[in-house]
Design an enzyme around this catalytic site. Structure first.
Site, short mmCIF file in Angstrom:
data_model
loop_
_atom_site.label_atom_id
_atom_site.label_comp_id
_atom_site.label_asym_id
_atom_site.label_seq_id
_atom_site.Cartn_x
_atom_site.Cartn_y
_atom_site.Cartn_z
N LEU A 169 0.81 -1.21 0.00
CA LEU A 169 0.00 0.00 0.00
C LEU A 169 0.85 1.27 0.00
CD1 LEU A 169 -2.98 -0.97 2.32
CD2 LEU A 169 -2.88 -0.92 -0.18
N ARG A 170 2.15 1.14 0.21
CA ARG A 170 3.13 2.22 0.06
C ARG A 170 3.05 3.33 1.12
NH1 ARG A 170 6.30 -0.99 -2.63
NH2 ARG A 170 5.89 -1.21 -4.86
N HIS B 164 9.74 -13.68 1.70
CA HIS B 164 10.26 -13.39 0.36
C HIS B 164 11.56 -14.19 0.25
CE1 HIS B 164 11.40 -10.51 -3.00
NE2 HIS B 164 12.57 -11.07 -2.70
N ASP C 87 0.51 -9.65 -4.92
CA ASP C 87 1.76 -8.91 -4.79
C ASP C 87 1.60 -7.54 -5.45
OD1 ASP C 87 4.33 -8.15 -4.17
OD2 ASP C 87 5.30 -9.45 -5.66
#
Length: 430
Positions: free
Chosen positions: A67-68, A183, A309
């Site tokens: 969502l930054r 990740h 993603d």
């Protein structure tokens, strides 16, 4: 006065109840009240919506979204990302912590929750960091972060390179029955890589990202999770060998789950011949054998979840030369149609199996009470027209960014209404 909404005559698909049948769904005061109710159960002032020919699904759940905000609001905010989620049929999303500052304090968890509540769009569940600052040096205060509302932890964008730190994180999360979302990429092996290492990277003269960078980290983290007995979730798996490792681990009883993205089962590295940076993501698009492995993993259950993603970037950053452009694409608004076309229309998965991977399983992995239409559940619902044909148009995006390789593509199937807590928060065309 009770607030009632009746979705009539649609195909209700809910794998949590082994339900796939035409019927009606009654929502009252933000909860699922009845399936195919009697007339006496329906309030006279209930809003009635004809869902004939449509699918009525538990609201979709995306457990891997960027969502930054805070820090990179030029690309996306909690509000704009949550709106894009609604347009894609997602009533709940979990946001990863590679923000600036990272989500590694109780205050930052609270900030995400406050921004989501203020936006009143999709539900937003924060994922906190594994390590402070995502630096891989010191564990974050995981217990306090979970108490503050974080549903899992991840250093997404980076692997936890320190094996001892990773082992301690797994032990800590086991006490709270929380999953670590990983990740999987060995930084030394991946350093400087741009696209999948193989024939195409050689032809284009671009440094490759080898599958071994993913494979060895998957093997390591499975070994650590197996020794500790903790929950491990592999994010955006893309390598055939990594999928084999997950399949084998599951057979041994390791508590491992995995997700795949639509771009990793619909595109190959051949797309990079155009040098279009919208095809640049990490893990990279790989060769056809790896795409086939992703599809096989979805079919046999090795891969539990389809996640987007969703990784927005401003045009100023993304539309640069491919070797310097950032990794990642948006995915919230294209995930459902791509999955319907590639998996359901082709007969690889049933509608119920798709909903399991896009709603029920991610809810179970995150430990949130979503992904079901059982009586008493939150009235989070997606109404989908599986036959609707439309064009994925840059001018109709709800995300703040437009970095997608699918722009201009003809799509089939779309969420036409998204309901959160019994309230219609998205309706196609409004």
């Amino acid at each position: 006065m009770a607030q009632s909404l009746l979705l009539e005559n649609g195909r209700i698909v809910d794998p949590s109840q082994n339900l796939d049948a035409v019927g009606s769904l009654l929502l009252v005061n933000g909860k699922v009240a009845a399936i195919s109710p009697q007339d006496s159960e329906i309030a006279t002032d209930a809003e009635r919506i004809d869902a004939r020919g449509k699918w009525i699904l538990p609201g979709l759940v995306d457990m891997h979204v960027h969502l930054r905000e805070p820090g990179y609001e030029e690309a996306e905010t909690v509000a704009t990302g949550a709106f894009a989620a609604l347009a894609g049929g997602f009533t709940s999303i979990a946001c990863v912590p590679n923000t600036n500052p990272p989500i590694d304090t109780q205050a930052n968890v609270a900030l995400i929750r406050e921004l989501a509540a203020r936006a009143r769009r999709s539900n937003v569940f924060p994922i906190c960091c594994v390590s402070k600052g995502r630096k891989g040096e010191e564990l974050a205060e995981l217990g306090l972060l979970f108490e503050s509302g974080a549903v899992a932890c991840s250093d997404d964008g980076s692997s936890v390179e320190d094996s001892e730190l990773m082992r301690r994180a797994l032990e800590y999360c086991k006490m709270f029955d929380k999953a670590i979302l990983c990740h999987e990429e060995s930084a030394p092996l991946a350093k400087g890589g741009v696209i999948h290492e193989g024939r195409v990277s050689n032809l284009l003269g671009l440094r490759g990202l080898p599958t071994s960078a993913e494979d060895i980290m998957v093997d390591r983290d499975i070994a650590l999770a197996e020794s500790v007995g903790a929950r491990l979730h592999i994010m955006h798996v893309s390598s055939a060998r990594a999928i084999d490792s997950i399949r084998s681990a599951k057979k041994r009883g390791v508590r491992v789950t995995a997700e795949v993205t639509p771009h990793h089962f619909t595109l190959t590295d051949e797309s990079l011949r155009t040098f279009d940076p919208n095809f640049k993501m990490n893990p990279p698009l790989r060769s056809q054998e790896h795409v086939d492995a992703c599809l096989a993993g979805l079919v046999d259950g090795t891969i539990d979840v389809i996640a987007t993603d969703h990784a927005p970037h401003s045009a100023e950053k993304k539309q640069r030369e491919i070797d310097v452009a950032p990794f990642g694409i948006i995915g919230l608004e294209s995930s459902l149609p791509l999955s319907l076309e590639t998996l359901v229309d082709s007969g690889k998965l049933t509608a119920s199996q798709l909903v399991e991977k896009m709603a029920l399983n991610p809810s179970r992995i995150l430990g949130i009470p979503k992904g079901t239409l059982q009586i008493g559940a939150d009235a989070d619902v997606a109404v989908v027209d599986p036959e609707l044909r439309w064009r994925f148009d840059v001018n109709e995006l709800h995300s703040k960014s437009a970095n997608s390789p699918y722009l201009g593509r003809e799509m089939k199937g779309r969420a036409i209404m998204t309901i959160v807590g019994g309230e219609i928060r998205y309706r196609l065309g409004d």
